[in-house]
Design an enzyme around this catalytic site. Structure first.
Site, PDB file in Angstrom:
ATOM      1  N   PHE A 465       9.508 -16.307  25.072  1.00 17.45           N
ATOM      2  CA  PHE A 465       8.477 -15.332  24.730  1.00 17.45           C
ATOM      3  C   PHE A 465       7.525 -16.003  23.754  1.00 17.45           C
ATOM      4  O   PHE A 465       7.934 -16.482  22.697  1.00 17.45           O
ATOM      5  CB  PHE A 465       9.070 -14.074  24.095  1.00 17.45           C
ATOM      6  CG  PHE A 465       8.019 -13.043  23.766  1.00 17.45           C
ATOM      7  CD1 PHE A 465       7.637 -12.108  24.714  1.00 17.45           C
ATOM      8  CD2 PHE A 465       7.397 -13.025  22.523  1.00 17.45           C
ATOM      9  CE1 PHE A 465       6.652 -11.168  24.425  1.00 17.45           C
ATOM     10  CE2 PHE A 465       6.415 -12.095  22.221  1.00 17.45           C
ATOM     11  CZ  PHE A 465       6.048 -11.161  23.181  1.00 17.45           C
ATOM     12  N   CYS A 466       6.248 -16.043  24.112  1.00 17.69           N
ATOM     13  CA  CYS A 466       5.256 -16.744  23.289  1.00 17.69           C
ATOM     14  C   CYS A 466       4.412 -15.730  22.519  1.00 17.69           C
ATOM     15  O   CYS A 466       3.646 -14.974  23.131  1.00 17.69           O
ATOM     16  CB  CYS A 466       4.354 -17.619  24.156  1.00 17.69           C
ATOM     17  SG  CYS A 466       3.120 -18.529  23.183  1.00 17.69           S
ATOM     18  N   PRO A 467       4.524 -15.697  21.191  1.00 15.52           N
ATOM     19  CA  PRO A 467       3.706 -14.748  20.417  1.00 15.52           C
ATOM     20  C   PRO A 467       2.226 -15.084  20.449  1.00 15.52           C
ATOM     21  O   PRO A 467       1.390 -14.218  20.208  1.00 15.52           O
ATOM     22  CB  PRO A 467       4.278 -14.890  18.991  1.00 15.52           C
ATOM     23  CG  PRO A 467       4.881 -16.253  18.950  1.00 15.52           C
ATOM     24  CD  PRO A 467       5.399 -16.507  20.333  1.00 15.52           C
ATOM     25  N   TRP A 470       1.386 -13.358  23.452  1.00 12.26           N
ATOM     26  CA  TRP A 470       1.978 -12.022  23.398  1.00 12.26           C
ATOM     27  C   TRP A 470       2.521 -11.593  24.763  1.00 12.26           C
ATOM     28  O   TRP A 470       2.249 -10.514  25.241  1.00 12.26           O
ATOM     29  CB  TRP A 470       0.955 -11.017  22.867  1.00 12.26           C
ATOM     30  CG  TRP A 470       1.575  -9.757  22.343  1.00 12.26           C
ATOM     31  CD1 TRP A 470       2.635  -9.646  21.498  1.00 12.26           C
ATOM     32  CD2 TRP A 470       1.185  -8.410  22.640  1.00 12.26           C
ATOM     33  NE1 TRP A 470       2.928  -8.332  21.234  1.00 12.26           N
ATOM     34  CE2 TRP A 470       2.040  -7.554  21.926  1.00 12.26           C
ATOM     35  CE3 TRP A 470       0.185  -7.851  23.424  1.00 12.26           C
ATOM     36  CZ2 TRP A 470       1.926  -6.163  21.978  1.00 12.26           C
ATOM     37  CZ3 TRP A 470       0.074  -6.477  23.469  1.00 12.26           C
ATOM     38  CH2 TRP A 470       0.931  -5.637  22.764  1.00 12.26           C
TER      39      TRP A 470
END
EC number: 2.3.1.225
Length: 702
Positions: A465-467, A470
């Site tokens: 999951f890449c912030p 998002w």
């Protein structure tokens, strides 16, 4: 001390220990040795057990010996000890599926009660969390609602075992989720007392009532406070537990927490649920959409404000004021905005704030480029401007596509009947564990998939999951994500080159642009995490690893973490469900603040990846341990051109699960087994094998 006596002591808060109750389990190991236990379930004497050949053979899973003894006429499957314990009890508790099958086929009573607890073979198996034995016994008539002498049925005992997979299985058999024991305790009371957050979550999602009290007036929340599991408490509070409910002796959860020294855990759980320490609800000022918009666009203002402060106050005071403004803004967000949707210590990281940092940076780069850099450099550097504009445009296209698209969510099942069919299939294959089944969404997990905590969905070929975008990165948007990173890796140096030319033009006319200068410094800093991320992604593509797989490999090795599997060694499909690195799960303990900074910049994964590269540079056994690794060249071709054709335009397309492993077309939504990518197999299967999957890939393009 019996279980109920122990609970009575704790309910009076006269003990300091907060360990889970000693639910009385049969004292027999899988190896057949009798354990030293405090319970009296095995009433048969040790001498008699050792001298009874049928018991020994059943306990050891020696089905051939059991058959010989029964056919000789000296022993019968109906033989019982003085306390009623049968050979089926011993085979069941020791996870001997083949022996259980033989005994039942020969007429053994599946619901025979024995031992001082008057338990059935099903009870004995449930205490050990043995899903496959429980499944077989229920399929052959065992009654899961029957209770032992303590009033515990199969669901209570499964909860005692803390095997979440057994709990899921029994709930899908139609057992009432809130059946109470003689003391009024449901499975939820027991799970909360044990601090078993996974079981608590499963029971709550199945509809267990948090407001049921036991004979002492204790809610599940009261028992959760005894253990002090923050995650368990948070889930109980989320589902509506009464924070002011009093037990029969007049103690509220806060009073109990103070006496049991778990106040910190309770207050942490309250914070995770958007409540103040006293239990009152924090005010929600905005709806979900407005909350996300405020978090996303706040960095736009902060970046501009930081540039202006540095421009007019100088670099030192400007940076000090910018940092102060940043912390003040974050405090304001946490106080007024985030509680409307996000809670807990990681609330800001769950929001689109980081995506806003990147987008805000790109926005001000665009504004300054169009208003200052482009007019000053277009005449002297037209080609450089063209390449920068093209690369920057492609990067932003990939960013918004990656951010907005479905990363590869596994479709949800239609209902309990379909879920039950999946469970039956996995049990038959010996794969009913957390690697192959998601106990949150109740879907079968294809290989390389993983449950994403942010989206609460299982993602096919999950990477991470890449912030910064998002969104989860999965099979559908992984290529788009890598392109986004690579375009930034190329575009930022081009932009720096343009600014070098721009400042050269300004110096010639004795002018200066401090706003652009500080923007250059800010963007140059972004190149740090982008470089780390580029290296990690390219390396992992060459090794045919996802980020999730690489992280689990570093934490747990090739065997992975505990997957709650109880498959018997003599199960017909046991060898087919060997452990692999691909779907391991778990958590590593680190300093929260420092760990978060490292993760945001990608430093931790960069260091770990570099270490793995050095460690395995001459290790040929790597390919044997990684079932998806076919060599760097093939791995890269599989990633970029899964349809087997060298088509550059297809790189920008997102499929619906199609991919390739070692030249074999696969559907990551239904990848139940890895294709054979061994060298011998690859020699006999050339690139033409990809043609079999071209139709699938073509249909999945969007």
């Amino acid at each position: 001390m019996s279980t109920d006596a122990e609970l009575q002591t704790i309910s009076g808060l006269s003990v300091a220990s907060k360990s889970a109750p000693s639910t009385q389990t049969e004292g027999v190991t899988a190896s057949g040795k009798v354990e030293s236990t405090t319970n009296a379930e095995e009433a048969t004497s040790d001498v008699e057990e050792e001298e009874n050949p049928l018991v020994v053979a059943a306990r050891d899973g020696n089905t051939a010996e059991v058959k010989r003894l029964c056919e000789s006429g000296s022993y019968s499957v109906l033989d019982t000890a003085e306390d009623g314990v049968t050979a089926l009890h011993w085979a069941a508790v020791n996870n001997r599926i083949s022996t259980c099958q033989y005994l039942v086929e020969q007429g053994a009573v599946v619901d025979a009660k024995g031992g001082q607890l008057n338990g059935t073979p099903l009870h004995w198996a449930c205490r050990r969390g043995l899903v496959y034995i429980v499944h077989y016994l229920i399929q052959n008539g065992a009654d899961p609602l029957r209770s032992d002498v303590q009033g515990y049925n199969a669901l209570h005992l499964a909860t005692h075992s803390s095997n979440v997979m057994l709990l899921v299985y029994l709930l899908h058999q139609g057992l009432p989720v809130d059946c109470q024991d003689p003391n009024g305790r449901t499975a939820l009371h027991w799970a909360a007392y044990q601090g078993d957050a996974l079981s608590v979550d499963v029971l709550l999602r199945w509809g267990s009532d948090v407001k049921i009290t036991d004979t002492q007036g204790f809610l599940p929340l009261h028992w959760g406070i005894v253990n002090g599991s923050r995650n368990s408490l948070a889930r109980l509070i989320e589902e509506g537990s009464d924070m002011y409910a009093k037990s029969s002796d007049g103690k509220t959860p806060h009073v109990m927490a103070a006496e049991m020294n778990t106040t910190a855990q309770l207050e942490g759980a309250l914070d995770d649920c958007g409540r103040f320490p006293d239990g009152s609800q924090k005010t929600k000022y905005f709806d979900a959409r407005t909350t996300n918009l405020l978090c996303f666009f706040t960095p736009f203002i902060l970046i501009l404000l930081g540039l202006v402060l540095c421009t007019f106050c100088g670099p030192i005071f400007g940076i000090i004021l910018t940092v102060a403004t940043l912390f003040g803004s974050i405090k304001l967000l946490k106080t007024l905005v985030l509680p409307s949707l996000y809670n807990g210590h990681a609330a800001l990281l769950k929001s689109p704030f980081q995506a806003g940092i990147f987008t805000g940076s790109a926005f001000w780069v665009t504004v300054k480029y169009l208003t200052s850099v482009l007019p000053a450099t277009f005449a002297s550097h037209p080609i450089l401007n063209f390449f920068f504009a093209s690369i920057f445009g492609l990067a932003m296209y990939c960013f918004f596509r990656c951010m907005s698209m479905d990363p590869g969510y596994i479709p949800k099942l239609s209902g309990i009947t379909e879920q039950k069919e999946v469970i039956e299939t996995l049990i038959e294959r010996g794969e009913f564990d957390t690697r192959h089944f998601c106990f949150v969404t109740y879907v079968r997990k294809p290989l390389r998939s993983k449950f994403c905590r942010q989206s609460k969905r299982v993602v096919a070929r999950f990477d991470h999951f890449c912030p910064w975008v998002w969104n989860a990165i999965g099979v559908r948007n992984h290529r788009m994500f890598v392109l986004y990173v690579l375009f930034l890796q190329i575009g930022i140096p081009l932009w720096l080159a343009l600014n070098s030319a721009y400042f050269g033009e300004l110096l010639e006319i004795k002018r200066w642009d401090p706003l652009e200068f500080y923007l250059v410094i800010w963007i140059s800093l972004q190149l740090i995490w982008i470089t780390f991320l580029s290296f990690v992604q390219i390396f992992q593509i060459c090794r045919s690893l996802t980020t999730s797989e690489a992280v689990n490999l570093q934490k747990y090795g090739y065997m992975g973490a505990d997957d709650y599997s109880s498959v018997p060694l003599d199960h017909s499909a046991a060898t087919a469900s060997a452990k692999s690195v691909m779907n391991a799960h778990g958590h590593a303990a680190k300093s929260p603040c420092f760990s978060s900074v490292l993760k945001l910049l990608g430093v931790d994964q960069f260091v770990a990846t570099a270490g793995e590269a050095i460690k395995h540079r001459d290790n040929r056994s790597w390919k044997e341990k990684n079932p998806t690794d076919s060599g760097a060249g093939t791995n890269c071709f599989d990633f970029w051109f899964p349809n087997g054709k060298f088509d550059l335009l297809a790189v920008f397309e997102a499929g619906k699960g199609g991919g390739a492993i070692g030249g074999h077309a696969v559907d990551y939504y239904k990848l139940w087994d890895f294709p054979d990518v061994s060298p011998n197999q690859q020699q006999t299967n050339n690139r033409s094998t990809r043609e079999d999957g071209e139709a699938l890939l073509a249909e999945s393009q969007v």
